[in-house]
Design a protein around this motif. Sequence first.
Motif, PDB file in Angstrom:
ATOM      1  N   THR A  73     -66.932 -32.736 -50.551  1.00 38.80           N
ATOM      2  CA  THR A  73     -68.020 -32.625 -49.571  1.00 38.80           C
ATOM      3  C   THR A  73     -67.635 -32.012 -48.262  1.00 38.80           C
ATOM      4  O   THR A  73     -68.532 -31.383 -47.518  1.00 38.80           O
ATOM      5  CB  THR A  73     -68.962 -33.838 -49.678  1.00 38.80           C
ATOM      6  N   LYS A  74     -66.739 -32.856 -47.592  1.00 38.42           N
ATOM      7  CA  LYS A  74     -66.632 -32.510 -46.197  1.00 38.42           C
ATOM      8  C   LYS A  74     -66.096 -31.178 -45.845  1.00 38.42           C
ATOM      9  O   LYS A  74     -65.971 -30.522 -44.745  1.00 38.42           O
ATOM     10  CB  LYS A  74     -65.408 -33.325 -45.861  1.00 38.42           C
ATOM     11  N   LEU A  75     -65.558 -30.345 -46.840  1.00 40.34           N
ATOM     12  CA  LEU A  75     -65.399 -28.700 -46.650  1.00 40.34           C
ATOM     13  C   LEU A  75     -66.862 -28.205 -46.049  1.00 40.34           C
ATOM     14  O   LEU A  75     -66.934 -27.499 -45.210  1.00 40.34           O
ATOM     15  CB  LEU A  75     -65.260 -28.116 -47.906  1.00 40.34           C
ATOM     16  N   MET A  76     -68.162 -28.657 -46.641  1.00 40.51           N
ATOM     17  CA  MET A  76     -69.410 -28.331 -46.166  1.00 40.51           C
ATOM     18  C   MET A  76     -69.620 -28.919 -44.821  1.00 40.51           C
ATOM     19  O   MET A  76     -70.244 -28.222 -43.650  1.00 40.51           O
ATOM     20  CB  MET A  76     -70.692 -28.418 -47.127  1.00 40.51           C
ATOM     21  N   THR A  77     -69.234 -29.964 -44.492  1.00 42.24           N
ATOM     22  CA  THR A  77     -69.551 -30.516 -43.162  1.00 42.24           C
ATOM     23  C   THR A  77     -68.770 -29.958 -42.023  1.00 42.24           C
ATOM     24  O   THR A  77     -69.273 -29.530 -41.031  1.00 42.24           O
ATOM     25  CB  THR A  77     -68.992 -32.187 -43.282  1.00 42.24           C
ATOM     26  N   ALA A  78     -67.578 -29.477 -42.634  1.00 43.54           N
ATOM     27  CA  ALA A  78     -66.904 -28.773 -41.403  1.00 43.54           C
ATOM     28  C   ALA A  78     -67.343 -27.349 -41.185  1.00 43.54           C
ATOM     29  O   ALA A  78     -67.375 -27.004 -40.225  1.00 43.54           O
ATOM     30  CB  ALA A  78     -65.238 -28.624 -42.091  1.00 43.54           C
ATOM     31  N   MET A  80     -70.431 -26.406 -41.499  1.00 42.65           N
ATOM     32  CA  MET A  80     -71.498 -26.596 -40.718  1.00 42.65           C
ATOM     33  C   MET A  80     -70.914 -26.481 -39.129  1.00 42.65           C
ATOM     34  O   MET A  80     -71.755 -25.946 -38.415  1.00 42.65           O
ATOM     35  CB  MET A  80     -72.357 -27.747 -41.070  1.00 42.65           C
ATOM     36  N   ALA A  81     -69.939 -27.401 -39.042  1.00 43.05           N
ATOM     37  CA  ALA A  81     -69.487 -27.613 -37.325  1.00 43.05           C
ATOM     38  C   ALA A  81     -69.034 -26.398 -36.855  1.00 43.05           C
ATOM     39  O   ALA A  81     -69.164 -25.909 -35.746  1.00 43.05           O
ATOM     40  CB  ALA A  81     -68.542 -28.866 -37.467  1.00 43.05           C
ATOM     41  N   PHE A  82     -68.036 -25.610 -37.858  1.00 49.20           N
ATOM     42  CA  PHE A  82     -67.611 -24.266 -37.659  1.00 49.20           C
ATOM     43  C   PHE A  82     -68.742 -23.263 -36.921  1.00 49.20           C
ATOM     44  O   PHE A  82     -68.684 -22.532 -36.136  1.00 49.20           O
ATOM     45  CB  PHE A  82     -66.965 -23.548 -38.630  1.00 49.20           C
ATOM     46  N   ALA A  83     -69.733 -23.404 -38.069  1.00 48.56           N
ATOM     47  CA  ALA A  83     -71.075 -22.059 -37.632  1.00 48.56           C
ATOM     48  C   ALA A  83     -71.595 -22.667 -36.476  1.00 48.56           C
ATOM     49  O   ALA A  83     -72.017 -21.818 -35.538  1.00 48.56           O
ATOM     50  CB  ALA A  83     -71.887 -22.485 -38.936  1.00 48.56           C
ATOM     51  N   ALA A  84     -71.750 -23.929 -36.202  1.00 45.99           N
ATOM     52  CA  ALA A  84     -72.329 -24.502 -34.739  1.00 45.99           C
ATOM     53  C   ALA A  84     -71.533 -23.855 -33.547  1.00 45.99           C
ATOM     54  O   ALA A  84     -71.930 -23.663 -32.555  1.00 45.99           O
ATOM     55  CB  ALA A  84     -72.624 -25.812 -34.753  1.00 45.99           C
ATOM     56  N   LEU A  85     -70.380 -24.244 -33.762  1.00 52.06           N
ATOM     57  CA  LEU A  85     -69.206 -23.485 -32.703  1.00 52.06           C
ATOM     58  C   LEU A  85     -69.305 -22.210 -32.465  1.00 52.06           C
ATOM     59  O   LEU A  85     -69.385 -21.677 -31.364  1.00 52.06           O
ATOM     60  CB  LEU A  85     -67.847 -24.020 -33.141  1.00 52.06           C
ATOM     61  N   GLU A  86     -69.413 -21.478 -33.559  1.00 55.29           N
ATOM     62  CA  GLU A  86     -69.611 -19.884 -33.295  1.00 55.29           C
ATOM     63  C   GLU A  86     -70.803 -19.551 -32.534  1.00 55.29           C
ATOM     64  O   GLU A  86     -70.852 -18.651 -32.030  1.00 55.29           O
ATOM     65  CB  GLU A  86     -69.337 -19.167 -34.705  1.00 55.29           C
ATOM     66  N   SER A  87     -71.771 -20.301 -33.005  1.00 54.79           N
ATOM     67  CA  SER A  87     -73.244 -19.974 -32.214  1.00 54.79           C
ATOM     68  C   SER A  87     -73.372 -20.671 -30.980  1.00 54.79           C
ATOM     69  O   SER A  87     -74.302 -20.515 -30.500  1.00 54.79           O
ATOM     70  CB  SER A  87     -74.088 -20.432 -33.133  1.00 54.79           C
ATOM     71  N   LYS A  88     -72.264 -21.307 -30.450  1.00 51.02           N
ATOM     72  CA  LYS A  88     -72.319 -21.919 -29.289  1.00 51.02           C
ATOM     73  C   LYS A  88     -73.546 -23.117 -29.157  1.00 51.02           C
ATOM     74  O   LYS A  88     -73.910 -23.514 -28.020  1.00 51.02           O
ATOM     75  CB  LYS A  88     -72.358 -21.078 -28.170  1.00 51.02           C
ATOM     76  N   GLN A  89     -73.675 -23.637 -30.256  1.00 51.17           N
ATOM     77  CA  GLN A  89     -74.518 -24.684 -30.229  1.00 51.17           C
ATOM     78  C   GLN A  89     -73.916 -26.211 -30.057  1.00 51.17           C
ATOM     79  O   GLN A  89     -74.467 -26.969 -29.279  1.00 51.17           O
ATOM     80  CB  GLN A  89     -75.037 -24.842 -31.754  1.00 51.17           C
ATOM     81  N   GLU A 141     -74.850 -36.284 -37.156  1.00 47.90           N
ATOM     82  CA  GLU A 141     -75.683 -37.087 -36.388  1.00 47.90           C
ATOM     83  C   GLU A 141     -75.760 -36.092 -35.011  1.00 47.90           C
ATOM     84  O   GLU A 141     -76.997 -35.757 -34.566  1.00 47.90           O
ATOM     85  CB  GLU A 141     -75.318 -38.309 -35.691  1.00 47.90           C
ATOM     86  N   LEU A 142     -74.490 -35.339 -34.590  1.00 43.72           N
ATOM     87  CA  LEU A 142     -74.602 -34.468 -33.663  1.00 43.72           C
ATOM     88  C   LEU A 142     -75.425 -33.237 -34.100  1.00 43.72           C
ATOM     89  O   LEU A 142     -76.269 -32.734 -33.185  1.00 43.72           O
ATOM     90  CB  LEU A 142     -73.075 -33.977 -33.380  1.00 43.72           C
ATOM     91  N   LEU A 143     -75.504 -32.822 -35.014  1.00 39.87           N
ATOM     92  CA  LEU A 143     -75.992 -31.494 -35.742  1.00 39.87           C
ATOM     93  C   LEU A 143     -77.144 -31.539 -36.109  1.00 39.87           C
ATOM     94  O   LEU A 143     -78.035 -30.480 -35.989  1.00 39.87           O
ATOM     95  CB  LEU A 143     -75.105 -30.727 -36.612  1.00 39.87           C
ATOM     96  N   ALA A 144     -77.675 -32.663 -36.505  1.00 41.28           N
ATOM     97  CA  ALA A 144     -79.067 -32.754 -37.250  1.00 41.28           C
ATOM     98  C   ALA A 144     -79.690 -34.019 -36.796  1.00 41.28           C
ATOM     99  O   ALA A 144     -80.915 -34.133 -37.290  1.00 41.28           O
ATOM    100  CB  ALA A 144     -78.881 -32.774 -38.757  1.00 41.28           C
ATOM    101  N   GLY A 145     -79.353 -34.854 -35.863  1.00 36.94           N
ATOM    102  CA  GLY A 145     -79.933 -36.083 -35.492  1.00 36.94           C
ATOM    103  C   GLY A 145     -79.570 -37.422 -36.530  1.00 36.94           C
ATOM    104  O   GLY A 145     -79.432 -38.553 -35.939  1.00 36.94           O
ATOM    105  N   GLU A 147     -78.002 -38.445 -40.843  1.00 33.38           N
ATOM    106  CA  GLU A 147     -77.323 -37.751 -41.757  1.00 33.38           C
ATOM    107  C   GLU A 147     -78.275 -37.341 -43.023  1.00 33.38           C
ATOM    108  O   GLU A 147     -77.919 -36.140 -43.595  1.00 33.38           O
ATOM    109  CB  GLU A 147     -76.465 -38.978 -42.495  1.00 33.38           C
ATOM    110  N   ASN A 148     -79.581 -37.744 -42.943  1.00 28.97           N
ATOM    111  CA  ASN A 148     -80.407 -37.155 -44.180  1.00 28.97           C
ATOM    112  C   ASN A 148     -80.968 -35.570 -43.726  1.00 28.97           C
ATOM    113  O   ASN A 148     -81.012 -34.871 -44.653  1.00 28.97           O
ATOM    114  CB  ASN A 148     -81.649 -38.087 -44.242  1.00 28.97           C
ATOM    115  N   ASN A 149     -81.334 -35.555 -42.379  1.00 29.80           N
ATOM    116  CA  ASN A 149     -81.464 -34.402 -42.090  1.00 29.80           C
ATOM    117  C   ASN A 149     -80.577 -33.236 -42.344  1.00 29.80           C
ATOM    118  O   ASN A 149     -80.584 -32.104 -42.689  1.00 29.80           O
ATOM    119  CB  ASN A 149     -81.957 -34.407 -40.670  1.00 29.80           C
ATOM    120  N   PHE A 150     -79.071 -33.977 -41.806  1.00 33.70           N
ATOM    121  CA  PHE A 150     -77.805 -33.025 -42.105  1.00 33.70           C
ATOM    122  C   PHE A 150     -77.814 -32.466 -43.700  1.00 33.70           C
ATOM    123  O   PHE A 150     -77.523 -31.617 -43.706  1.00 33.70           O
ATOM    124  CB  PHE A 150     -76.605 -33.799 -41.618  1.00 33.70           C
ATOM    125  N   ALA A 151     -77.998 -33.440 -44.515  1.00 34.35           N
ATOM    126  CA  ALA A 151     -78.161 -33.102 -45.874  1.00 34.35           C
ATOM    127  C   ALA A 151     -78.844 -31.949 -46.186  1.00 34.35           C
ATOM    128  O   ALA A 151     -78.448 -31.238 -47.126  1.00 34.35           O
ATOM    129  CB  ALA A 151     -78.127 -34.424 -46.814  1.00 34.35           C
TER     130      ALA A 151
END
Length: 396
Positions: A73-78, A80-89, A141-145, A147-151
């Motif tokens: 599952t952590k492949l998707m977690t990562a 999402m984080a990589f995409a946020a880094l690329e978009s400078k979020q 929590e960093l990306l979506a507030g 874990e439920n929102n993140f899912a």
Amino acid sequence: MFNSRLSRFKRHLGQLSLILGLSITSHQAIAQSSVMPPAPEIGAKGYMLLDLTTGQTLAEFNSRERLDPASLTKLMTAYMAFAALESKQIRMDQQVPISPYAWKAEGSRMFVEPNKPVTVEELLYGVIVQSGNDASRAIAELLAGDENNFATLMNQQAKRLGLTDTNFKNSTGLPDPQHYTTARDLGILAKRIILDFPEYYKKMYSTKEYTYNGIRQPNRNRLLWIDPSVDGMKTGHTESAGYCLVSSANRKLPNGVDRRLLSVVLGTSSDQARTQESLKLMNYGFQMFETVKLYSANQAISASDVYKGQSKEVKLGVTRDLLINVPRGMAKQLKATVEKKNTLIAPIPAGTELGHLKLTLNGETIGKVPLLALATVEEAGIFGRLVDSAKLWFEE
């Protein structure tokens, strides 16, 4: 009998498909079963072997069965984080506060502490190398507030990537009846990490150990120590999922081509078994197939006459190097035949499909690759169009 042969062939090889658009029907796949090397027996609930260089699926079994992915599952977690880094979020050096919820995560951990901020980069190493559930929750929590929102965001991203049999309930892979994916979907996701974020993949997934908070933990992917060509990717284990491993290896071929294979093995019986079965699958792909380069990107493979255009012909080819894997020793039996549309009338934009290459192996058709216009042919002036209209009228 036909159905049993089809099932057996799909288990051993899977359907051959090229990233450039090569398509194969079931009866064509059956025709190839006599020449394709059978895959080794793999002790897993499901598996898939992809060649990312050619886009082919070399072997698969139960690749669309919904299974518990555990920490894969952590492949998707990562992702999402990589995409946020690329978009400078977010930024790699950004300090992330740790909540009690993240700190109390059960299972594997990187041992973050509440009220002690940790950087995004440290959390990513914690997710990828140490498989930390606490790190995964902190990123969620960093990306979506929470874990439920993140899912919810994970599932939206899954749909965008074409993961058709996946549903995430958390960022960690802790068991949940509604948390599942397939070997096929994990192959797509892992491929997208490698292709979409090569700098993060190269830097992080090959890391053999990582130390945080004074605690050094090794990467659980044993293939990193066994095979020097392996540079990723992620392990997973729960009682319900069994032992799982997504791995990737890149080897330079004698013809200079960098060939990358991606293996997904789900539901083996032990840590040792997931390593051995993954290595067995990788070696099968590298040893039993050879990669043939048929044509270079933008090479003129053929040409077709054009009516009513500023140019009288258009060159046809492919926009990427056309590579294909064939059973070792059978390269000379691979043939490509050009089949074109008869009458072409301008304007013709570059990239328009104007025919295809029919590929045959040992006399059997294995698929077709679209032939594209390599340049735009603009419409001729009124006099040129009238002349060609007359030509067409007489040819009819």
